[in-house]
Structures are given as C-alpha cells and as structure tokens.
Design a protein around this motif. Sequence first.
Motif, PDB file in Angstrom:
ATOM      1  N   ARG A 215      -4.030   7.581   6.181  1.00 35.30           N
ATOM      2  CA  ARG A 215      -3.067   8.365   5.805  1.00 35.30           C
ATOM      3  C   ARG A 215      -1.584   7.755   6.023  1.00 35.30           C
ATOM      4  O   ARG A 215      -1.207   7.037   7.026  1.00 35.30           O
ATOM      5  CB  ARG A 215      -2.957   9.746   6.798  1.00 35.30           C
TER       6      ARG A 215
ATOM      7  N   GLU B 152      -4.087   7.806  11.019  1.00 34.60           N
ATOM      8  CA  GLU B 152      -2.604   7.973  10.281  1.00 34.60           C
ATOM      9  C   GLU B 152      -2.366   6.530  11.100  1.00 34.60           C
ATOM     10  O   GLU B 152      -2.752   5.932  11.520  1.00 34.60           O
ATOM     11  CB  GLU B 152      -2.032   8.846  11.730  1.00 34.60           C
TER      12      GLU B 152
ATOM     13  N   ASP C 152       1.306   5.959   9.666  1.00 38.67           N
ATOM     14  CA  ASP C 152       2.447   5.730  10.237  1.00 38.67           C
ATOM     15  C   ASP C 152       3.636   5.648  11.746  1.00 38.67           C
ATOM     16  O   ASP C 152       2.651   5.879  12.658  1.00 38.67           O
ATOM     17  CB  ASP C 152       3.288   7.145  10.228  1.00 38.67           C
TER      18      ASP C 152
END
Length: 166
Positions: free
Chosen positions: A101, A148, A150
Amino acid sequence: MAPRVVLVGPMGAGKTTVAGLLGEAWDLPVRDTDADVEAAEGRTISDIFVDDGEAHFRTLEAKAVADALASHDGVLALGGGAVLDPATRALLEGHEVVFLRVGLSEAVKRVGLGAGRPLLLGGVRARIKALLDERTPVYESVAAHVVETDARSPEDVAAEVRERLS
C-alpha cells in the motif's frame, strides 16, 4: 508450482524493487509481468497503449499473469492494473498475495511526472488519486497481507514481507 509471493499494488508502491530484494534474500528468481509483456511484444507498455490501446494491453497482461502464476516458483510482481481482471483475481486465490500500500503523496513523489506511464497522461496527481480510489479495494480483496510502504525504505518493506511469510 506456485510463486513464493505475489506482490500487488499501484504504481509507485515499489513492487519491482521489493521483489528484487525478496528474490535476493530468499535466493529465488524474480519475475515482473510488465517486463514479461514488454519482452513478449518487443516494445514498451507505453507503445502498446499508444499503438493498440489499453484493452489490448490488458489482454496481454492477463495472459502474462496466468503464465507466471502457473510456471514461476519465485517472487512475482504484477503490474498495477493486473488485478482489475476478474479472471486474474480468481487465479490469485490460494496464492500468497501481498498488497504494497502507498498513499497518494508518496505515490506522486515516487512516480514523478509519469514518464513512460500511459495511464498518467494529464494531471498526474489527479490520475493517481483516481487509480488509488478505484483499485485499493481490489488490491485489498486479493491480498492475504497488506504492507504499508509510505516513508519506508524498500529494504524495510521487504523485511516486513519476509517476516510475515516466514
């Protein structure tokens, strides 16, 4: 025979980079279905989009994914839009699928101005937002794991994938 892991996610999520790191760590071969399509066609994805349209590319992509799922036992990275095909989603069932993601701001930073990315013609930020909005639920539906990305290095992301799959 089945891939050890299948990475899915939007452009800018780091699928190709993380796949390479996982292949190195596990001493496994790495495949990227976008690269498979380009090799089979002898031209870039951008050229396929321009010359033959997105529908033709999606047909080629679905075949590349089906072939890789059936014959590859290493790390497999799928193109960002591969999961849009219902047949591809069905083929992913039972595989170890990880959704990498990425948020909008990070994706825009990583992708830049979208050179060589035919779906980004026009406003890059708006197009990425639309793609994320459209595809995120689909990625989530096929994935056994969500990682994740980011503000994380590819090495950190790959380490988390290895940890989850150990």
